[in-house]
Design a protein around this motif. Sequence first.
Motif, short mmCIF file in Angstrom:
data_model
loop_
_atom_site.label_atom_id
_atom_site.label_comp_id
_atom_site.label_asym_id
_atom_site.label_seq_id
_atom_site.Cartn_x
_atom_site.Cartn_y
_atom_site.Cartn_z
N ALA A 66 48.66 52.00 31.50
CA ALA A 66 48.00 50.74 31.90
C ALA A 66 47.40 50.82 33.30
CB ALA A 66 48.98 49.58 31.81
N ASN A 67 48.04 51.57 34.18
CA ASN A 67 47.56 51.63 35.57
C ASN A 67 46.79 52.91 35.88
OD1 ASN A 67 48.67 49.09 36.30
ND2 ASN A 67 50.69 50.06 36.24
N HIS A 68 46.45 53.65 34.84
CA HIS A 68 45.65 54.87 35.07
C HIS A 68 44.29 54.47 35.65
CE1 HIS A 68 43.37 58.50 34.28
NE2 HIS A 68 44.52 59.14 34.06
N PRO A 69 43.80 55.18 36.67
CA PRO A 69 42.54 54.79 37.31
C PRO A 69 41.33 54.77 36.37
CG PRO A 69 43.33 56.91 38.14
CD PRO A 69 44.45 56.31 37.35
N LEU A 70 41.36 55.51 35.28
CA LEU A 70 40.21 55.51 34.36
C LEU A 70 40.32 54.45 33.27
CD1 LEU A 70 39.37 59.30 33.77
CD2 LEU A 70 38.38 57.70 35.42
N VAL A 71 41.44 53.72 33.24
CA VAL A 71 41.66 52.74 32.16
C VAL A 71 41.36 51.32 32.64
CG1 VAL A 71 43.38 51.72 30.61
CG2 VAL A 71 43.37 54.20 30.99
#
Length: 231
Positions: A66-71
């Motif tokens: 959920a907190n991935h920079p690409l998501v």
Amino acid sequence: KDYWVIVPAAGIGRRMGADRPKQYLPLLGRPLLSLTLRNILGWSGLAGVVVSLSEQDTYFSHLKEANHPLVHRVIGGAERADSVLSALDFLAQRVSGDTPVLVHDAARPCVSERDIYALLSDNVSSMALLARPACDTIKQSHRVGGETYVEKTVSRENIWLAQTPQRAPLNTLHSCLGKAMEQGVAVTDEASALELFGHSLQLVTGDSDNIKVTHPADIVIAETILRLRYS
Ligand code: CTP
Ligand code: MG
């Protein structure tokens, strides 16, 4: 060129009949959507992912991805096409209109990297989808007095079953899907919205492993496919 992936994940999973939307059921101990996102985040050339979620969603923020920079996340709608359109609106404000977009069902965690690179290959048209040749015998039906009868057998020679991802340039997909919905046409995939406005789509043969997790038995099948692949 870099591409974006849209993941419609706002469905309720009615046919699964579980206690929560199927994209959050555990597969090999991890939520299905988590596995789908982990798969996508490993594809080279990925510029970002837009996940379309139900307004009532309480599960997504707990996922590892959920907190991935690409998501990125957007709120979806009542039909799959509404959910995809919402993500296209998001992208249209941020990236150029010729950006390739891949739409991939949250419920297809098993798509292989090989199929992705085949779909993205320079030899493939900018509008294309993964699909499988039909392997069952196809019957067309008609109804008489509440019962269903065979009208005829349809040659399966030119019959394909659509999978995802389906790819198209952002602006083309955005306008075709938007217009199809304005006209009230029920489109069940992105390709059908493009077809409606005369675009030609290329079929790229996908792997039979790329199942859509729909019914309870599909959980076991998907787990087996993933276990064999990652072990
Ligand atoms: N989907 C969506 N928004 C909707 C309906 C579906 O984003 N309003 C997504 C689902 O979450 C799924 C994908 O579209 O990842 C394919 O849809 P499907 O397999 O039909 O999922 P559900 O609609 O959730 O399942 P069912 O039809 O059994 O209710
Ligand atoms: Mg559905």
